[in-house]
Scaffold this motif. Sequence first.
Motif, PDB file in Angstrom:
ATOM      1  N   TYR A  96       0.838  -1.206   0.000  1.00  0.00           N
ATOM      2  CA  TYR A  96       0.000   0.000   0.000  1.00  0.00           C
ATOM      3  C   TYR A  96       0.871   1.254   0.000  1.00  0.00           C
ATOM      4  N   GLN A 139      -9.391  10.260  -5.376  1.00  0.00           N
ATOM      5  CA  GLN A 139      -9.352  10.648  -3.965  1.00  0.00           C
ATOM      6  C   GLN A 139      -8.597   9.640  -3.094  1.00  0.00           C
ATOM      7  N   GLN A 140      -8.578   8.371  -3.492  1.00  0.00           N
ATOM      8  CA  GLN A 140      -7.937   7.347  -2.652  1.00  0.00           C
ATOM      9  C   GLN A 140      -6.419   7.493  -2.600  1.00  0.00           C
ATOM     10  N   TYR A 141      -5.852   8.372  -3.456  1.00  0.00           N
ATOM     11  CA  TYR A 141      -4.395   8.562  -3.469  1.00  0.00           C
ATOM     12  C   TYR A 141      -3.989   9.923  -2.906  1.00  0.00           C
TER      13      TYR A 141
END
Length: 232
Positions: free
Chosen positions: A135, A212-214
């Motif tokens: 991750y 948005q997840q990054y």
Amino acid sequence: FYLSLATFIPIIFYPFTAFWTYAQIDKRAKLVSVAGSTAAITSLIIKAVLVYIHAPLIAFAFMAGFDLIIGSLLVAIVFLSTKYWRSLLTTPYDYKFKEVFSYIYSLKYSVIFSISFQMLLRIDQLLLPKLTSAYALGIYSAAVKISEVPNVLVGVMYVTLLSRVAPIIASDKHEDKKRVKQLFWLYFLLGLLVALFIIVFAKYAIAIIYGQQYLESIPVLQVYAICIPFMF
């Protein structure tokens, strides 16, 4: 296995990069610039099509290998369109391996530098999964990929200016020092502008390109941007 094979197949065409190098030395700035620009646009279009059709990962691996040599292939086609170059390549050449080895050995410091530099560029991404997690590698790689975009601009400027500056350096030692000084400040100021642009718009770049997840990649990208003026 197939991904590795797709990446290494383009190596077969790597000897054509000799034409690219010769064109730079031979002051063919226009040819090199046009070929480089055409190669970049072609690669971009192909990758966009691959994304649109949801192509398998192996197709992207194959294109990644060809990215570095598309421009060289275009320059090679221009040279090989003339009878002189075709006859030159088809003429048998008496290779003397001792001379070839001696020549390669004379370049040992350049070879060591090139290998070390390439390892330096990738060692962080190789070690990061071992030290943290996949991750974290994804967050880090997203920022690194955007920060590497200015390198394309550096490459284009280098190729274009090299053909222009080389004859001056060879003929006028005083003028070459003046040009080197101008190039230094040109690169630094351009890098500074790019760095400031990325720092200010990092949030929007990450959100638009990756989503948005990054968003955790934003600080990484901003730190990387600080180093950009020293990369130019």
